[in-house]
Design a protein around this motif. Structure first.
Motif, PDB file in Angstrom:
ATOM      1  N   PHE A 308       1.567   5.926  -1.319  1.00  0.00           N
ATOM      2  CA  PHE A 308       1.757   5.067  -2.488  1.00  0.00           C
ATOM      3  C   PHE A 308       1.147   5.693  -3.739  1.00  0.00           C
ATOM      4  O   PHE A 308       1.764   5.707  -4.805  1.00  0.00           O
ATOM      5  N   VAL A 309      -0.070   6.201  -3.615  1.00  0.00           N
ATOM      6  CA  VAL A 309      -0.731   6.835  -4.767  1.00  0.00           C
ATOM      7  C   VAL A 309       0.076   8.040  -5.244  1.00  0.00           C
ATOM      8  O   VAL A 309       0.309   8.216  -6.448  1.00  0.00           O
ATOM      9  N   THR A 310       0.518   8.859  -4.298  1.00  0.00           N
ATOM     10  CA  THR A 310       1.327  10.027  -4.652  1.00  0.00           C
ATOM     11  C   THR A 310       2.635   9.611  -5.310  1.00  0.00           C
ATOM     12  O   THR A 310       3.052  10.191  -6.318  1.00  0.00           O
ATOM     13  N   VAL A 338      15.079  13.162  -5.440  1.00  0.00           N
ATOM     14  CA  VAL A 338      15.079  13.758  -4.105  1.00  0.00           C
ATOM     15  C   VAL A 338      13.825  14.589  -3.883  1.00  0.00           C
ATOM     16  O   VAL A 338      13.203  14.547  -2.809  1.00  0.00           O
ATOM     17  N   LEU A 339      13.419  15.341  -4.908  1.00  0.00           N
ATOM     18  CA  LEU A 339      12.200  16.145  -4.807  1.00  0.00           C
ATOM     19  C   LEU A 339      10.977  15.253  -4.611  1.00  0.00           C
ATOM     20  O   LEU A 339      10.105  15.549  -3.770  1.00  0.00           O
ATOM     21  N   GLY A 340      10.904  14.155  -5.363  1.00  0.00           N
ATOM     22  CA  GLY A 340       9.774  13.233  -5.225  1.00  0.00           C
ATOM     23  C   GLY A 340       9.711  12.613  -3.847  1.00  0.00           C
ATOM     24  O   GLY A 340       8.632  12.497  -3.248  1.00  0.00           O
ATOM     25  N   ILE A 341      10.860  12.205  -3.310  1.00  0.00           N
ATOM     26  CA  ILE A 341      10.906  11.630  -1.961  1.00  0.00           C
ATOM     27  C   ILE A 341      10.494  12.670  -0.922  1.00  0.00           C
ATOM     28  O   ILE A 341       9.739  12.370   0.014  1.00  0.00           O
ATOM     29  N   THR A 342      10.973  13.878  -1.104  1.00  0.00           N
ATOM     30  CA  THR A 342      10.631  14.952  -0.162  1.00  0.00           C
ATOM     31  C   THR A 342       9.130  15.217  -0.147  1.00  0.00           C
ATOM     32  O   THR A 342       8.523  15.398   0.920  1.00  0.00           O
ATOM     33  N   ILE A 343       8.517  15.240  -1.322  1.00  0.00           N
ATOM     34  CA  ILE A 343       7.064  15.473  -1.416  1.00  0.00           C
ATOM     35  C   ILE A 343       6.304  14.369  -0.683  1.00  0.00           C
ATOM     36  O   ILE A 343       5.352  14.634   0.066  1.00  0.00           O
ATOM     37  N   GLN A 344       6.712  13.126  -0.867  1.00  0.00           N
ATOM     38  CA  GLN A 344       6.020  12.012  -0.215  1.00  0.00           C
ATOM     39  C   GLN A 344       6.175  12.071   1.304  1.00  0.00           C
ATOM     40  O   GLN A 344       5.205  11.838   2.047  1.00  0.00           O
ATOM     41  N   LEU A 345       7.377  12.362   1.771  1.00  0.00           N
ATOM     42  CA  LEU A 345       7.598  12.441   3.214  1.00  0.00           C
ATOM     43  C   LEU A 345       6.850  13.625   3.823  1.00  0.00           C
ATOM     44  O   LEU A 345       6.309  13.525   4.931  1.00  0.00           O
ATOM     45  N   ALA A 346       6.813  14.738   3.086  1.00  0.00           N
ATOM     46  CA  ALA A 346       6.090  15.912   3.583  1.00  0.00           C
ATOM     47  C   ALA A 346       4.595  15.612   3.674  1.00  0.00           C
ATOM     48  O   ALA A 346       3.924  16.006   4.634  1.00  0.00           O
ATOM     49  N   LEU A 347       4.066  14.910   2.668  1.00  0.00           N
ATOM     50  CA  LEU A 347       2.654  14.522   2.693  1.00  0.00           C
ATOM     51  C   LEU A 347       2.371  13.614   3.887  1.00  0.00           C
ATOM     52  O   LEU A 347       1.381  13.814   4.611  1.00  0.00           O
TER      53      LEU A 347
END
Length: 396
Positions: A308-310, A338-347
């Motif tokens: 959530f914070v990210t 898409v990039l933002g979603i990918t970063i969150q899922l990767a985290l």
């Protein structure tokens, strides 16, 4: 009956987190996406799952919860969220006022930061008192208020679940009719966008459902007629809300109070209940493997606070890009989302793997109640899987 492993909490929270990110990113399709989910949206699901998680984290499987212990743990959790909220606001304000951002005035106006710029001493104090919540940083304060109420709800439910529901309903009605709402100087109406006196009813529904899971029962008992009615309501709500919102009717007349997000209008509440009832009674969702292709989404739900914070930071970056440039093309907007979603899922995936590697808890088939954090088994069927934020971080 043996306890159920309720992975759908993580799935719903994970999806809600990603939807909230897109909603707050402020791209050209954010509003249409938000309104295409009916009268309610991801916020209700997020709050309800927080209630379920709180019940699983703080209430023992048998007997009554110890009021003092639960109060101490929930207050500690609330204070942690308070610190995170202040940190997010400090980071955002520093970035807006210090970095050489294009179109800074538009950003300041969009995020209601002008009062802080004109009178920093006064509004810094209002920030500390949660009476000034700019830049859409209004979700964590809702949890900061709701989480400490958990022991009170446990006490009421212990006496009578109907008594708890009646008290919650009366408070919801009073807040709506008499406009009971804390002050927020960043909002045009001067009150919190998420009125905690109204939204507590969503939270309580989650607590009641979570307590059923805690006892080894299904959270929302299946009734065919109720399932069909809920499914029909969800289907009708989507075009009805799109028509009312984009047709301008949602801000006029009696419909305005029925769909009010601030006071959790009746249509929003009914829609949220219908969505959750359908979701938790769909056989297809029951069979989804949390380690399968949707694993990263489950992981996002299990690590909801850092995700959530990210997501909040990333959505602000995207919004600043849109506002600062005067608008981005659709392909670039889609790429950023898409990039933002990918970063969150990767985290989330990385945090999940790290927790699994560090887990040294012996295998147990049941959730173990203790005075501190509880032990969970990743492999055996249990109420909650061990990596879940619901065990230790129920607020988000």
């Amino acid at each position: 009956m043996s306890p159920l492993r309720e992975n759908r909490i993580d799935l719903v929270r994970g999806i809600s987190l990603l939807l909230i990110f897109v909603d707050h990113a402020g791209v050209s399709f954010s509003e249409a996406l938000q309104q295409s989910r009916g009268f309610s949206d991801a916020a209700e699901l997020f709050v309800m799952m927080a209630g379920m998680s709180a019940a699983l984290a703080y209430h023992p499987a048998t007997g009554r919860a110890d009021f003092v212990t639960v109060a101490a743990r929930t207050l500690a959790r609330s204070f942690k969220l308070y610190r995170i909220h202040l940190t997010l606001l400090l980071v955002l304000a520093t970035a807006v006022f210090v970095l050489p951002l294009p179109n800074r005035d538009a950003l300041v106006s969009n995020w209601s930061l002008r009062p802080l710029a004109e009178d920093p001493t006064r509004f810094a104090m209002e920030v500390l008192l949660l009476r000034y919540l700019p830049a859409e940083l209004d979700i964590l304060p809702l949890y900061i208020v709701l989480i400490p109420t958990v022991p009170l709800w446990f006490a009421l439910i212990g006496r009578s679940p109907r008594l708890a529901v009646a008290a919650s309903t009366l408070l919801w009605l009073a807040a709506g009719f008499f406009h009971l709402d804390p002050t927020d100087f960043s909002q045009p109406k001067g009150v919190w966008y998420f009125n905690p006196f109204s939204w507590q009813i969503v939270f309580l529904v989650g607590i009641l459902a979570g307590l059923r899971v805690r006892q080894g029962l299904v959270p929302f008992p299946y009734r065919r007629w109720l399932f069909l009615a809920a499914l029909a309501f969800c289907a009708i709500a989507v075009p009805a809300n799109l028509l009312s919102h984009f047709g301008g009717h949602a801000t006029e007349g009696p419909l305005r109070s029925l769909v009010s997000k601030t006071s959790e209008g009746p249509l929003r509440l009914i829609n949220a209940l219908a969505v959750v009832y359908v979701v938790f009674n769909l056989d297809a969702l029951k069979r989804i493997d949390p380690k399968g292709w949707l694993g990263p989404v489950f992981a996002a739900g299990r690590n909801s606070l850092p995700v959530f914070v990210t997501g909040t930071i990333l959505s602000d970056v995207v919004a600043a890009s849109v506002i600062g440039s005067g608008g981005l093309g659709l392909p670039l907007e889609v790429m950023l989302v898409v990039l933002g979603i990918t970063i969150q899922l990767a985290l989330a995936f990385r945090l999940d793997r790290r927790k699994r590697r560090s887990a040294t808890v012996p295998n147990r088939s049941l959730l173990v109640a203790s005075s501190g954090d509880r032990d969970y088994d990743w492999q055996q069927p249990s109420v909650l899987n061990p990596m879940s934020d619901a065990a230790r971080d129920p607020a988000t």
